[in-house]
Motif scaffolding. Structure first.
Motif, PDB file in Angstrom:
ATOM      1  N   GLU A  44       6.135  -4.184  -9.527  1.00  0.00           N
ATOM      2  CA  GLU A  44       5.330  -3.166 -10.199  1.00  0.00           C
ATOM      3  C   GLU A  44       5.356  -1.825  -9.469  1.00  0.00           C
ATOM      4  OE1 GLU A  44       1.675  -4.967 -12.379  1.00  0.00           O
ATOM      5  OE2 GLU A  44       1.683  -5.801 -10.364  1.00  0.00           O
ATOM      6  N   GLY A  45       6.100  -1.762  -8.364  1.00  0.00           N
ATOM      7  CA  GLY A  45       6.153  -0.544  -7.588  1.00  0.00           C
ATOM      8  C   GLY A  45       5.600  -0.758  -6.190  1.00  0.00           C
ATOM      9  N   PRO A  46       5.563   0.295  -5.355  1.00  0.00           N
ATOM     10  CA  PRO A  46       5.082   0.162  -3.977  1.00  0.00           C
ATOM     11  C   PRO A  46       3.596  -0.202  -3.924  1.00  0.00           C
ATOM     12  CG  PRO A  46       5.405   2.475  -4.543  1.00  0.00           C
ATOM     13  CD  PRO A  46       5.991   1.678  -5.667  1.00  0.00           C
ATOM     14  N   ILE A  47       3.261  -1.088  -2.997  1.00  0.00           N
ATOM     15  CA  ILE A  47       1.862  -1.494  -2.837  1.00  0.00           C
ATOM     16  C   ILE A  47       1.559  -1.678  -1.358  1.00  0.00           C
ATOM     17  CG2 ILE A  47       2.508  -3.914  -3.217  1.00  0.00           C
ATOM     18  CD1 ILE A  47      -0.297  -4.382  -4.325  1.00  0.00           C
ATOM     19  N   GLU A  48       0.407  -1.202  -0.937  1.00  0.00           N
ATOM     20  CA  GLU A  48      -0.022  -1.356   0.450  1.00  0.00           C
ATOM     21  C   GLU A  48      -0.579  -2.759   0.658  1.00  0.00           C
ATOM     22  OE1 GLU A  48       0.096   0.924   3.122  1.00  0.00           O
ATOM     23  OE2 GLU A  48       1.484   1.877   1.701  1.00  0.00           O
ATOM     24  N   VAL A  49      -0.014  -3.471   1.612  1.00  0.00           N
ATOM     25  CA  VAL A  49      -0.452  -4.834   1.914  1.00  0.00           C
ATOM     26  C   VAL A  49      -0.691  -4.964   3.412  1.00  0.00           C
ATOM     27  CG1 VAL A  49       0.817  -5.808  -0.047  1.00  0.00           C
ATOM     28  CG2 VAL A  49       1.929  -5.646   2.196  1.00  0.00           C
ATOM     29  N   PRO A  50      -1.431  -5.971   3.856  1.00  0.00           N
ATOM     30  CA  PRO A  50      -1.666  -6.151   5.292  1.00  0.00           C
ATOM     31  C   PRO A  50      -0.357  -6.377   6.050  1.00  0.00           C
ATOM     32  CG  PRO A  50      -3.146  -7.532   3.999  1.00  0.00           C
ATOM     33  CD  PRO A  50      -2.134  -6.987   3.046  1.00  0.00           C
ATOM     34  N   ALA A  51      -0.237  -5.760   7.209  1.00  0.00           N
ATOM     35  CA  ALA A  51       0.945  -5.978   8.043  1.00  0.00           C
ATOM     36  C   ALA A  51       0.934  -7.380   8.649  1.00  0.00           C
ATOM     37  CB  ALA A  51       1.005  -4.927   9.143  1.00  0.00           C
TER      38      ALA A  51
END
Length: 306
Positions: A44-51
């Protein structure tokens, strides 16, 4: 007067240096704070997730991939909970459903993973970063690599893939030498009173047999099941789809009385004791835990390794 001026300048330099140090320290802390998330390029595109995700909920499909990479799970779907292969990984993990949002909220996940067909996707995204995958959009090994990228475990995923390729290639050569290059293998399952035969990318060991080891499927299976992934058939035509060897993904909770019929008993693979029965619950998936188990199953049964 000159001494006072020199002292004042020295004091100014010391104060300025302290301010710079404080600014540098603040910048370093900000960078550390920013590094707690990474950007994953999802469908769905770029998404911020936990490192470094610590509380992952899998609402469908990928519990085995996450567990194999050593990432902590706090909630998984019912199918995963039913798989005996996952017992040691999911002992204290809660069963969840995308329909029961309250349960997921209680688990306080920092990442949610599931199929693209998951229900209540918008609401799940409000709970935690949510990443979905379309089943079959990429091959099973690429899928595991993508899970590795998502969990910041790409190298671990790639290492397993490389090792698995080596092991399955070697096993495939041994098995073909034992049963013959042209021997065919079918994978069938009896689910909800319906018989199915499978192509090369629908779990049940098909990825290992056909893709990794290069074994052959009967022409009829190739014709009807290869493209869609599976094909529903009647008992009457089952002999047409049965290969020289048959892998039967079998559930003890299902009515398998068709095995007592003359139609089934007269299939050459049945008469030659070349039907290998596997536990459906263990054969359903195509993640590293399931795939490793399937590989050992095939080595044991085709090569009589105990």
């Amino acid at each position: 007067m000159k001494k006072l001026l020199v002292f004042t300048l020295l004091l100014f330099v010391l104060i300025l240096g302290a301010c710079n140090n404080e600014s540098s320290a603040k910048k370093t802390n900000d960078e550390i704070e920013e590094s707690t998330t990474v950007t994953y390029q999802s469908e769905e595109g770029p998404i911020e997730v936990p490192a470094d995700p610590q509380r992952v909920v899998v609402v469908s499909g990928f519990a085995g991939n996450v567990a194999a990479l050593g990432v902590n799970l706090v909630g998984v779907d019912s199918w995963s909970k039913q798989n005996p292969l996952y017992d040691s990984f999911l002992k204290d993990v809660e069963e969840v459903s995308e329909e029961n949002l309250e349960k997921i909220i209680e688990l306080n996940p920092d990442l949610i993973i599931g199929f693209s067909t998951v229900q209540n996707l918008d609401k799940l995204k409000e709970i935690a970063p949510t990443v979905t995958f379309t089943y079959g959009k990429v091959d099973y090994l690429t899928q595991h690599l993508e899970i590795g990228k998502l969990l910041n475990k790409e190298q671990e995923a790639q290492d397993w893939i490389n090792d698995f390729k080596e092991r399955t290639e070697a096993a495939g050569e041994e098995i073909k030498a034992a049963i013959g290059e042209d021997a065919t293998v079918s994978v069938i399952e009896n689910f909800n009173k319906q018989l199915y035969v499978y192509g090369n990318n629908w779990g049940r060991g098909t990825e290992v047999l056909y893709q990794a080891m290069g074994l052959k499927m009967p022409k009829k299976v190739e014709e009807m099941a290869l493209e869609p992934g599976y094909y529903a058939l009647s008992l009457e035509v089952l002999p047409e789809f049965a290969g020289d060897y048959v892998i039967f993904s079998k559930s003890a909770d299902t009515d398998n009385s068709f095995q007592e019929t003359e139609t089934y008993k007269n299939i050459p693979a049945v008469k030659n004791n070349r039907v290998f029965e596997a536990k459906m619950e263990e054969f359903y998936n195509n993640d590293p835990i399931a795939l490793d188990n399937q590989l050992e199953f095939f080595k044991e049964h085709f090569l009589n390794e105990k």
